[in-house]
Motif scaffolding. Structure first.
Motif, short mmCIF file in Angstrom:
data_model
loop_
_atom_site.label_atom_id
_atom_site.label_comp_id
_atom_site.label_asym_id
_atom_site.label_seq_id
_atom_site.Cartn_x
_atom_site.Cartn_y
_atom_site.Cartn_z
N GLU A 123 0.83 -1.21 0.00
CA GLU A 123 0.00 0.00 0.00
C GLU A 123 0.87 1.26 0.00
O GLU A 123 0.56 2.23 -0.70
N ILE A 124 1.94 1.25 0.78
CA ILE A 124 2.85 2.40 0.84
C ILE A 124 3.54 2.60 -0.52
O ILE A 124 3.67 3.73 -1.01
N MET A 125 3.98 1.51 -1.12
CA MET A 125 4.65 1.59 -2.41
C MET A 125 3.70 2.11 -3.49
O MET A 125 4.09 2.95 -4.33
N ARG A 126 2.46 1.65 -3.48
CA ARG A 126 1.50 2.12 -4.48
C ARG A 126 1.23 3.61 -4.31
O ARG A 126 1.12 4.36 -5.29
N GLU A 127 1.15 4.08 -3.06
CA GLU A 127 0.94 5.50 -2.82
C GLU A 127 2.13 6.32 -3.33
O GLU A 127 1.95 7.41 -3.89
#
Length: 658
Positions: A541-545
């Motif tokens: 989720e952090i990487m996608r953001e």
């Protein structure tokens, strides 16, 4: 009986008598001393004094010659600021030597400087380009010859009244004067929002740009580029039939159209200037990519090189070039670097030699894929289909990508490369076919969806990870299409992104992407699915953001407008060029280089250095970028072949569309 005194006896001695004969001798000696000193003083003030006056007058008509013997490596033109009122001399300024305290052959005395200042001959400053042989040989023309240099010439006050002879020469602490100083000083004007950001654009003859667009059908053997040069280079608008795009800002943009997009975007740049002396950088609007595209197939090397040679010849005659020998110039070519790096003069060799020309080596060339072993090219993003005109268009798209439900773990769009034994595409396709968590678009078996922008974007929008192996060369447009869709890219070679787009992507590559060594995949000892499943969902989720937040810097806004607050790929690129030129200028002033022991064949490593590091060493990616062999562009001589394959792939794509 009294002794009679001889003639000439001094009266004071007569008064003393015979008993005081020794006093008489002292009186005689004193008189002789007085006479001697009187004669000495007369000779000094009357005779010598008049001679000194004549010698001083003669000095004023003789040249003061200061020869400097401290050569420097860089040769750039220089502005020499010599203060003049009624100074009596002509100052001849050399552009290839450095003024230094230790470089003075003849010491200049203060009295000579005062004599120089008191004369009435007009002062003029001339550069090496204006010197003739007569100027050099003429030693009796009343000229004062001062050493200077384009790199470390200093401001010299010829009329200095200092009593220190060395003060006429600059010290290391004195401010230096260079032709680009005015540009650097624009930053100091707090009321000027463009201070330090001005761009000067060369007014090139139309044969270098506009005329190519008039002959757009000749820009590609297999693609009608005329439709792709419309709308300021964006191509025809895309209809949002499938609901995959936004309602506005989407175009069928050709992946090699950056030349015209960038040039049209530059016309909207808010800090353009007609005064090159305040420019932070100088743009050359040459359509290098379009130029070589016309002649790569079926033309000899003379034809392929003609425009490049013509361009550099034109530039080198311009006064703007002479400021830094072109080191403040940059141009954009929307193709990979290998199209401009022909290694030999053999007719069957690939590409032009633009990037190997001496003048081009001084310039910065922005391409969609750069060379890891050369220092004069820099990678910028491939154009995507999205070209927003307003900030809100970007914000709305980012919010939409955050909310999408992604049902596939990973996806891949591409074709196998059976003729390339090093390609891992075959293994990737096989692994994708073996699981329901992967979405595959095979591009080499007549599946038209692979060439449909809406089909590609829909697949990327439904995936958490998007596999991005090497294309025909290191890079591929698909990487930017996938990130535009909020899909986390998976790279298998560091040359596909990490050593390429260092201006636009974070140095910490693990913050936005996954790296899986192609060597591991090739040996079939690594499962892509298992690797991706092993990443915690919170980290995903952090990487996608992070990827979604990168979107503005990876897209080219509509060239006919400009985003209000968001820097796009154009803005990031221009600022990076300005920063590069500014660092170079400051290093010149300080008499230093940016790196210690710079090795060009290790160019890919320098952008990865941490702040403050000045020298590269061993890197974990060294095996991916083995040292180029003598006479070859890379370790296996495949760079030009990769470029050729890229064109062949373009030919295949157009054939399938037809």
């Amino acid at each position: 009986m009294r002794r009679r005194w001889t003639v000439g006896a001094i009266p004071c001695q007569m008064e003393k008598g015979n008993s005081k004969n020794h006093n008489s001798r002292l009186c005689v000696l004193s008189s002789l001393c007085i006479l001697f000193w009187s004669l000495l003083l007369y000779f000094h003030f009357v005779v010598l004094g008049s001679n000194n006056v004549h010698e001083s007058t003669a000095l004023q008509s003789n040249p003061i010659r200061i020869e400097i013997f401290n050569p420097v490596k860089t040769h750039l033109p220089v502005l020499n600021d010599v203060k003049s009122t009624s100074d009596a001399m002509t100052v001849l300024v050399h552009n290839d030597l450095d003024l230094s305290r230790n470089g003075v052959e003849n010491e200049v005395k203060p009295e000579i400087l005062n004599d120089v200042k008191s004369t009435n001959v007009p002062l003029k400053v001339r550069s090496d380009s204006e010197l003739s042989q007569n100027d050099v040989e003429n030693e009796g023309s009343g000229e004062v010859r001062l050493g200077g240099t384009s790199v470390s010439s200093r401001k010299i006050d010829v009329g200095s009244k200092s009593s220190d002879p060395k003060s006429v020469l600059p010290t290391q602490d004195e401010p230096q004067e260079f032709p680009f100083m005015r540009a650097l000083r624009t930053v100091e004007n707090s009321s000027d929002p463009c201070g330090g950001k001005y761009i000067y654009v060369h007014d090139l003859p139309s044969r270098f740009n506009g005329d190519m667009l008039k002959e757009c059908r000749s820009l590609s053997l297999w693609t009608n580029m005329c439709k792709f040069t419309t709308n300021a280079g964006l191509g025809p608008p895309l209809e949002n039939v499938a609901g995959v795009f936004s309602n506005t800002g989407w175009y069928a943009t050709n992946q090699f159209a950056v030349d015209v997009i960038f040039n049209n975007r530059m016309k909207q740049y808010e800090c353009l200037t007609n005064d090159s002396s305040i420019a932070a950088a100088i743009f050359v609007p040459f359509y290098a990519g379009f130029d070589i595209a016309r002649y790569l197939w079926g033309y000899n090397i003379s034809r392929r090189d003609a425009a490049s040679l013509d361009l550099t010849d034109w530039l080198m005659k311009r006064p703007e070039w002479k400021i830094m020998d072109g080191r403040d110039h940059f141009l954009v070519a929307g193709r990979i670097t290998w199209d401009f790096r022909r290694l030999t003069e053999e007719e069957n060799d690939w590409g032009s030699k633009l990037l190997f020309l001496p003048a081009a080596k001084n310039m910065s060339m922005l391409v969609v894929e750069s060379s890891p072993w050369n220092a004069n090219d820099f990678a910028i993003p491939y154009p995507t289909y999205f070209h927003p005109a307003k900030d809100n268009d970007v914000f709305a798209w980012q919010d939409r990508m955050r909310k999408l439900e992604r049902k596939y773990l990973f996806s891949f769009a591409g074709a196998p490369r059976p003729d390339n034994p090093k390609s891992i595409r075959g293994q990737i396709i096989n692994q994708c076919k073996s699981t329901d968590t992967c979405k595959l678009l095979e591009c080499d078996f007549g599946e038209s969806k692979c060439h449909s922008p809406s089909s590609i974007m829909k697949m990327f929008q439904s995936s958490l990870f998007c596999l991005q192996p090497q294309g025909d060369s290191y890079t591929r447009r698909s990487a930017f299409d996938s990130m535009l869709a909020g899909c986390i890219p998976v790279f298998f070679h560091p040359g596909s992104a990490y050593t390429q787009y260092t201006w636009h992507l974070p140095k910490n590559y693990s913050s936005y992407s996954v790296f899986i060594s192609e060597n591991d995949v090739r040996k079939r000892n690594l499962s892509i699915e298992d690797t991706l499943r092993g990443i915690p969902s919170q980290q995903v989720e952090i990487m996608r953001e992070t990827v979604i937040n990168l979107i503005p810097k990876l897209i080219y806004a509509d060239p006919r407008s400009k985003l209000e607050t968001l820097p796009d790929a154009f803005d990031v690129s221009v600022q990076a060029v300005i920063d590069k030129v500014t660092r170079l200028r400051k290093n010149i002033i300080q008499g230093r280089t940016e790196y210690d022991n710079f090795i060009e064949e290790n160019s890919w490593k320098y952008a990865l250095l941490e702040d403050g590091q000045r020298e590269v060493g061993y890197h974990e990616w060294d095996p991916f970028f083995s040292k180029p062999k003598e006479g070859e562009g890379d370790s296996n001589g495949a760079s030009s072949e990769a470029a050729k394959n890229s064109w062949k792939n373009e030919q295949r794509s157009q054939s399938r569309k037809s």
